[in-house]
Design a protein around this motif. Structure first.
Motif, short mmCIF file in Angstrom:
data_model
loop_
_atom_site.label_atom_id
_atom_site.label_comp_id
_atom_site.label_asym_id
_atom_site.label_seq_id
_atom_site.Cartn_x
_atom_site.Cartn_y
_atom_site.Cartn_z
N SER A 193 -13.11 36.60 -39.46
CA SER A 193 -13.68 36.15 -40.74
C SER A 193 -12.58 35.80 -41.73
CB SER A 193 -14.58 37.26 -41.30
OG SER A 193 -15.08 36.89 -42.54
N PHE A 194 -11.57 36.64 -41.80
CA PHE A 194 -10.42 36.39 -42.67
C PHE A 194 -9.72 35.09 -42.29
CE2 PHE A 194 -5.78 36.73 -42.84
CZ PHE A 194 -5.57 36.81 -44.20
N PHE A 195 -9.53 34.88 -40.99
CA PHE A 195 -8.86 33.69 -40.49
C PHE A 195 -9.62 32.43 -40.91
CE2 PHE A 195 -7.49 30.55 -37.43
CZ PHE A 195 -6.19 30.89 -37.11
N ILE A 196 -10.95 32.47 -40.79
CA ILE A 196 -11.78 31.33 -41.16
C ILE A 196 -11.69 31.08 -42.67
CG2 ILE A 196 -14.16 30.49 -41.33
CD1 ILE A 196 -14.66 32.02 -38.64
N GLN A 197 -11.73 32.14 -43.46
CA GLN A 197 -11.67 32.00 -44.92
C GLN A 197 -10.33 31.48 -45.40
OE1 GLN A 197 -12.66 35.88 -46.37
NE2 GLN A 197 -14.75 35.77 -45.62
N ASN A 198 -9.27 31.72 -44.64
CA ASN A 198 -7.92 31.31 -45.01
C ASN A 198 -7.36 30.36 -43.96
OD1 ASN A 198 -7.18 33.17 -47.42
ND2 ASN A 198 -8.19 34.49 -45.93
N ILE A 199 -8.17 29.39 -43.56
CA ILE A 199 -7.84 28.55 -42.42
C ILE A 199 -6.52 27.80 -42.58
CG2 ILE A 199 -9.20 26.54 -43.16
CD1 ILE A 199 -8.89 27.90 -39.57
N ASP A 200 -6.23 27.29 -43.76
CA ASP A 200 -4.98 26.53 -43.92
C ASP A 200 -3.75 27.41 -43.75
OD1 ASP A 200 -5.78 23.78 -44.41
OD2 ASP A 200 -6.74 24.55 -46.21
N LEU A 201 -3.77 28.59 -44.34
CA LEU A 201 -2.62 29.50 -44.18
C LEU A 201 -2.55 30.01 -42.74
CD1 LEU A 201 -2.67 31.54 -47.51
CD2 LEU A 201 -1.14 29.68 -46.84
N SER A 202 -3.70 30.24 -42.14
CA SER A 202 -3.73 30.70 -40.75
C SER A 202 -3.15 29.64 -39.82
CB SER A 202 -5.15 31.03 -40.34
OG SER A 202 -5.68 32.07 -41.14
#
Length: 184
Positions: free
Chosen positions: A85-94
């Motif tokens: 969920s965190f990865f999806i919410q911060n997709i550009d940084l991920s």
């Protein structure tokens, strides 16, 4: 000022994405001279790496795992679901993190070590590092495919269906990695 730059850069990334992000646009948005940003960050990569560190540190410290005798596999599953969920919410940084693996990110290393510790205590059938890499790659691949769908059709119903589907697939993967059952 450094914290103000970081916070503003994070808001810009959330709104506009990494592709349109630039030091010049950040400086204009903050109504400051671009050299003020370069005082704190030697270049865009340095700033983005700092943003990744800040965001992952907040995520890592926000994880709530009960200490004690609880089922380590359940804790691992919780961490992975929340990480997706965190990865999806911060997709550009991920994505930046995945594309720039040579940046040493302390908070990312802490997360990897936590996942590895939970795997070791859950007695995987494969070696623990390989199991961690398989699980993290699964999370990243799933989050990337879902993030494209979520951007195109941001529906709560769709998101919940995709999350439920992910959890079921994760259970199958767990059964294979920890109990040596078939992936079917």
């Amino acid at each position: 000022m450094k914290e103000k730059i970081i916070n503003h850069a994070l808001r810009m990334l959330k709104k506009d994405g990494l592709k349109s992000f630039s030091m010049r646009k950040l400086a204009e948005s903050l109504s400051i001279d671009p050299m003020a940003i370069y005082y704190y960050f030697k270049n865009k990569d340095h700033l983005i790496a700092e943003l990744v560190e800040v965001v992952f540190r907040k995520f890592y410290h926000g994880l709530r795992l009960e200490a004690g005798n609880g089922d380590q596999k359940e804790k691992l599953e919780t961490v992975l679901i929340v990480y997706r969920s965190f990865f999806i919410q911060n997709i550009d940084l991920s994505l930046y993190l995945i594309q720039s693996p040579n940046h040493e990110q302390h908070a990312v290393q802490m997360l990897n070590e936590l996942i590895l510790d939970l795997i070791v205590s859950s007695n995987p059938k494969e070696n623990a590092e390989l199991t961690r890499d398989i699980l993290i790659d699964f999370i990243h691949g799933n989050a990337l495919s879902v993030s494209n769908l979520v951007r195109k059709r941001p529906s709560g119903k769709t998101n919940q269906f995709l999350t439920d589907q992910f959890k079921e697939t994760l259970k199958l993967l767990f059964n294979h990695l920890f109990d040596n059952t078939r992936l079917s």
